[in-house]
Design a protein around this motif. Structure first.
Motif, PDB file in Angstrom:
ATOM      1  N   GLN A 127      26.025 109.728 -73.110  1.00  7.86           N
ATOM      2  CA  GLN A 127      25.362 110.630 -72.001  1.00  7.86           C
ATOM      3  C   GLN A 127      25.439 109.230 -70.576  1.00  7.86           C
ATOM      4  OE1 GLN A 127      21.383 111.186 -73.038  1.00  7.86           O
ATOM      5  NE2 GLN A 127      21.745 113.389 -72.886  1.00  7.86           N
ATOM      6  N   ASP A 128      25.530 110.107 -69.430  1.00  7.95           N
ATOM      7  CA  ASP A 128      25.577 109.473 -68.374  1.00  7.95           C
ATOM      8  C   ASP A 128      24.274 108.838 -67.926  1.00  7.95           C
ATOM      9  OD1 ASP A 128      26.297 108.522 -65.861  1.00  7.95           O
ATOM     10  OD2 ASP A 128      26.156 110.324 -64.829  1.00  7.95           O
ATOM     11  N   LEU A 129      24.174 107.393 -67.850  1.00  6.51           N
ATOM     12  CA  LEU A 129      22.985 106.678 -67.884  1.00  6.51           C
ATOM     13  C   LEU A 129      22.971 105.786 -66.510  1.00  6.51           C
ATOM     14  CD1 LEU A 129      21.958 105.571 -71.372  1.00  6.51           C
ATOM     15  CD2 LEU A 129      21.196 107.429 -70.085  1.00  6.51           C
ATOM     16  N   SER A 130      23.562 106.344 -65.637  1.00  3.45           N
ATOM     17  CA  SER A 130      23.229 105.578 -64.414  1.00  3.45           C
ATOM     18  C   SER A 130      22.001 105.493 -63.789  1.00  3.45           C
ATOM     19  CB  SER A 130      24.425 106.273 -63.145  1.00  3.45           C
ATOM     20  OG  SER A 130      23.751 107.308 -62.638  1.00  3.45           O
ATOM     21  N   ALA A 167      21.860  97.563 -54.768  1.00  2.84           N
ATOM     22  CA  ALA A 167      23.111  97.473 -55.171  1.00  2.84           C
ATOM     23  C   ALA A 167      23.474  96.854 -56.721  1.00  2.84           C
ATOM     24  CB  ALA A 167      24.059  96.451 -54.044  1.00  2.84           C
ATOM     25  N   ALA A 168      22.561  95.759 -56.990  1.00  2.00           N
ATOM     26  CA  ALA A 168      22.880  95.061 -58.132  1.00  2.00           C
ATOM     27  C   ALA A 168      22.329  96.153 -59.401  1.00  2.00           C
ATOM     28  CB  ALA A 168      21.833  94.116 -58.477  1.00  2.00           C
ATOM     29  N   LEU A 169      21.362  97.178 -59.081  1.00  2.22           N
ATOM     30  CA  LEU A 169      21.161  97.990 -60.375  1.00  2.22           C
ATOM     31  C   LEU A 169      22.195  98.832 -60.381  1.00  2.22           C
ATOM     32  CD1 LEU A 169      17.277  98.639 -59.366  1.00  2.22           C
ATOM     33  CD2 LEU A 169      18.261  97.705 -61.477  1.00  2.22           C
ATOM     34  N   PHE A 170      22.743  99.525 -59.485  1.00  2.00           N
ATOM     35  CA  PHE A 170      23.439 100.647 -59.347  1.00  2.00           C
ATOM     36  C   PHE A 170      24.849 100.024 -60.021  1.00  2.00           C
ATOM     37  CE2 PHE A 170      21.138 103.192 -56.614  1.00  2.00           C
ATOM     38  CZ  PHE A 170      21.504 104.485 -57.043  1.00  2.00           C
ATOM     39  N   LEU A 171      25.263  98.928 -59.532  1.00  2.00           N
ATOM     40  CA  LEU A 171      26.377  98.213 -60.302  1.00  2.00           C
ATOM     41  C   LEU A 171      26.547  97.632 -61.612  1.00  2.00           C
ATOM     42  CD1 LEU A 171      27.968  96.733 -56.958  1.00  2.00           C
ATOM     43  CD2 LEU A 171      28.488  99.056 -57.825  1.00  2.00           C
ATOM     44  N   GLY A 172      25.090  97.106 -61.875  1.00  2.00           N
ATOM     45  CA  GLY A 172      24.859  96.604 -63.088  1.00  2.00           C
ATOM     46  C   GLY A 172      24.590  97.545 -64.160  1.00  2.00           C
ATOM     47  N   VAL A 173      23.672  98.367 -63.818  1.00  5.09           N
ATOM     48  CA  VAL A 173      23.141  99.273 -65.142  1.00  5.09           C
ATOM     49  C   VAL A 173      23.795 100.627 -64.764  1.00  5.09           C
ATOM     50  CG1 VAL A 173      20.952 100.258 -65.765  1.00  5.09           C
ATOM     51  CG2 VAL A 173      20.969  98.232 -64.164  1.00  5.09           C
ATOM     52  N   GLN A 174      25.194 100.460 -65.396  1.00  9.72           N
ATOM     53  CA  GLN A 174      25.937 101.889 -65.565  1.00  9.72           C
ATOM     54  C   GLN A 174      26.110 101.926 -66.931  1.00  9.72           C
ATOM     55  OE1 GLN A 174      28.628 103.138 -62.759  1.00  9.72           O
ATOM     56  NE2 GLN A 174      27.150 103.601 -61.708  1.00  9.72           N
ATOM     57  N   TRP A 175      25.472 102.703 -67.793  1.00 15.03           N
ATOM     58  CA  TRP A 175      25.736 102.931 -69.300  1.00 15.03           C
ATOM     59  C   TRP A 175      26.472 104.008 -69.365  1.00 15.03           C
ATOM     60  CZ3 TRP A 175      20.295 102.066 -68.093  1.00 15.03           C
ATOM     61  CH2 TRP A 175      19.895 100.601 -68.397  1.00 15.03           C
TER      62      TRP A 175
END
Lengths: 225, 270
Positions: free
Chosen positions: A5-8, B27-35
Motif C-alpha cells: 500500500q502507498d504509505l507516504s 521535507a525529512a518526513l516526506f523524503l524519509g517516510v515513504q513506505w
C-alpha cells in the motif's frame, strides 16, 4: 498484495481519524509556536548578555558616572537591561540628593528601590514565554501519546471488522498513529532543552544584575559623603 | 513598549528560522517516510501445469523413454539439454491426465449415436407379431413402423445434439480450466513476487525449479529445490520467498487445487 500500500506521509495524515488529525494539527501549531519562542528567546538572551558585558566594561573602566548616565539616556531603546537599571538608580539618586531633609541612607535606599523595580521589569521581559516552553516540553509528548493511543484503538477496531487478521490491515493505522507521537516529540524535545538552557542563562544574568545593584549602591553611598 | 520594540528584529529572524525548521521537518518526513514498494517486477513465477498444451504434442512420442527417465530425473537435467523437458513430463503427466479426460467425453457421445441402432431392433420383434397376426390390419403395423422410425429419427437427432452439447461443454470446460490455471499461476506469481528479496549477484536470468507441497488451505508444507539456478543465494532467496508467501493464494475453482505444485522461477521477466 495488500502489503504494497502507498504509505507516504501525506497519505497517512489524510487518512487518519478526526481525533488524530486534530491532535496532529494542535501539536504542529504548538511546535511552531515553541520553535518561534525558542529562536526569539535565543536572540533576546544573547543580546542581553552582550549588552550587559558592554555596559559592565564601560562602568568598571572608571568613567564619570554622569557621562555614563547621559550616554544611557541617549541610547534609549538600544540600552541593555543593566544600563536601564543603572539609569533608574542614578536618576533617583540625583533627584533625592537635591532634597535637603533626607540623609544618606534614605537616598541610597530610594535609588535601590528604583533599581529593584526596573530589575523586576527586565526580568519579567526576559522570562516571558519561558513558561510556555516548559508546558510544551512536559505536555506535548502526552498529547502525542493520546493521539497515538486513539489511532491504534481505531486501527484495532478496524482489524476486528476485517476478519482475517493481517499485518497489512493494522499497519497503516499504527503508522498514522505514530506520526502523532513523532510530532509531539519533535515539539517537546527542543522545548525542554531550550527551557533548561534559557532559564539557566537568565538566572546567571539575574545574579549579575543583583550583584551590580549591590555594588552600585555602595558606590552611591560613598558619593554621599 | 520599550522591550517590544527592542525585540522586533529578533522576532522576524525567529519567525524565518521557525519556518525553516518546520520546512526541514516536513521535507525529512516526506523524503524519509515513504513506505512505498520499490520492488521491481523482476520475478517470474510459473506454474508448470499452466502450459500443458505445447507439451501435449511431444508427450505421445516419448512414452517409451518416460519410464526410463523417471528413475533418474534429477541428476540428468544438468547433463543434457533434452532432459529439462523430461522433468516437465513428470508433472505434466499429472496435468495431462486431467486434460485427456476432456477429449474423452468426445468419444463418449459417439456410443450414444450407436444407441439409436439398437432401436431399430424393436423392428425385429415387429416382423414376428406380423407373422402371428396376419389377419390383423396392416394399419397397426404400419403405424408401429412409422412411429418407430420417427422415434429412431428423433433419437438420432437428439443424440447428435447431445453429442454436440457435450463436445461444446467439454471444450468450454477445458478453456475455463486453462484460464483458471493461468489465473492461479498468476496469483501465486504475484504473491511470491511481493515477498522476494533478490540477492545482489545474479548473472543472466537463471531458472530454478521448486517442488512445493501445500495444504488445501494454501499453507506451504515443504519447499524442495528440484533444479538449482546455479546461484545458491538466489535459490535460498526464492525458497524464503515461497515460505513467506504461505498461505499461497487459492484457485478460484477449488477443483484446480493440487497438493504438489512445481514452480519455476526466473528472477527477471523476459
Amino acid at each position: 498484495m495488500n502489503v504494497t500500500q502507498d504509505l507516504s506521509i501525506l497519505h497517512l495524515i489524510l487518512n487518519a481519524s478526526a481525533v488524530v488529525q486534530v491532535v496532529m494539527a494542535l501539536l504542529a501549531a504548538v511546535s511552531f509556536m515553541s520553535w518561534y519562542y525558542i529562536f526569539m528567546k535565543w536572540y533576546a538572551v544573547r543580546q542581553a548578555r552582550e549588552k550587559t558585558e558592554g555596559f559592565e566594561r564601560d562602568f568598571w573602566s572608571g568613567g564619570d558616572l554622569n557621562r555614563l548616565y547621559e550616554s544611557a539616556m541617549h541610547a534609549g531603546q538600544e540600552s541593555g537591561s543593566m544600563a536601564r537599571i543603572f539609569e533608574a538608580g542614578f536618576r533617583e539618586f540625583t533627584k533625592l540628593r537635591g532634597q535637603k531633609n533626607l540623609d544618606a541612607k534614605d537616598v541610597v535606599d530610594g535609588s535601590r528601590r528604583a533599581m529593584r523595580a526596573t530589575y523586576q521589569r527586565e526580568m519579567d521581559t526576559l522570562e516571558a514565554h519561558l513558561a510556555f516552553l516548559a508546558s510544551v516540553g512536559s505536555v506535548s509528548p502526552y498529547v502525542g501519546l493520546f493521539g497515538t493511543v486513539w489511532g491504534i484503538m481505531h486501527a484495532f477496531r478496524g482489524l476486528s471488522n476485517v476478519g482475517q487478521a493481517t499485518l497489512a490491515a493494522v499497519a497503516p493505522g499504527i503508522a498514522e498513529a505514530l506520526v502523532a507521537t513523532a510530532i509531539g516529540l519533535f515539539a517537546a524535545i527542543p522545548a525542554v532543552l531550550a527551557y533548561n538552557r534559557f532559564s539557566h542563562d537568565i538566572d546567571r544574568l539575574a545574579v549579575r544584575y543583583e550583584s551590580f545593584m549591590e555594588e552600585f549602591s555602595n558606590i552611591l553611598q560613598r558619593q554621599m559623603r | 513598549m520599550t522591550p517590544e520594540r527592542r525585540e522586533e528584529p529578533g522576532r522576524r529572524k525567529a519567525l524565518a528560522f521557525t519556518v525553516l525548521v518546520h520546512a526541514g521537518l516536513i521535507a525529512a518526513l516526506f523524503l524519509g517516510v515513504q513506505w512505498k514498494r520499490s520492488q521491481p517486477d523482476v520475478v517470474e513465477v510459473e506454474l508448470w501445469s499452466s502450459r500443458p498444451t505445447p507439451a501435449m504434442q511431444p508427450a505421445p512420442p516419448p512414452p517409451p523413454p518416460e519410464p526410463e527417465v523417471k528413475p533418474e530425473p534429477k541428476p540428468e537435467p544438468k547433463v543434457e539439454p533434452p532432459p529439462p523437458a523430461t522433468p516437465e513430463i513428470a508433472i505434466k503427466e499429472d496435468k495431462k491426465k486431467p486434460e485427456p479426460k476432456k477429449p474423452e467425453p468426445k468419444p463418449e457421445p459417439k456410443p450414444e449415436p450407436k444407441k439409436p441402432e439398437p432401436k431399430p431392433e424393436p423392428k425385429k420383434p415387429e416382423p414376428k407379431p406380423e407373422a402371428k397376426t396376419q389377419p390383423a390390419p396392416d394399419f397397426s403395423e404400419m403405424l408401429k413402423r412409422e412411429s418407430s422410425e420417427r422415434t429412431a429419427r428423433t433419437n438420432a437427432a437428439s443424440a447428435q445434439q447431445l453429442a454436440n452439447a457435450a463436445r461444446a461443454e467439454s471444450e468450454l470446460r477445458a478453456a475455463a480450466d486453462k484460464k483458471g490455471m493461468q489465473d492461479y499461476a498468476a496469483k501465486i506469481r504475484g504473491k511470491v513476487r511481493g515477498n522476494i528479496v533478490l540477492p545482489q549477484s545474479i548473472q543472466g536470468n537463471p531458472e530454478a525449479v521448486f517442488e512445493v507441497i501445500q495444504l488445501p488451505s494454501g499453507e506451504v508444507l515443504s519447499v524442495t529445490l528440484k533444479r538449482s539456478s546455479g546461484n545458491p543465494g538466489l535459490d535460498a532467496a526464492i525458497e524464503r520467498a515461497i515460505l513467506k508467501s504461505s498461505p499461497l493464494p487459492k484457485p478460484d475453482n477449488p477443483a484446480l487445487y493440487q497438493r504438489t505444485l512445481e514452480i519455476r522461477y526466473r528472477p527477471f521477466e523476459e
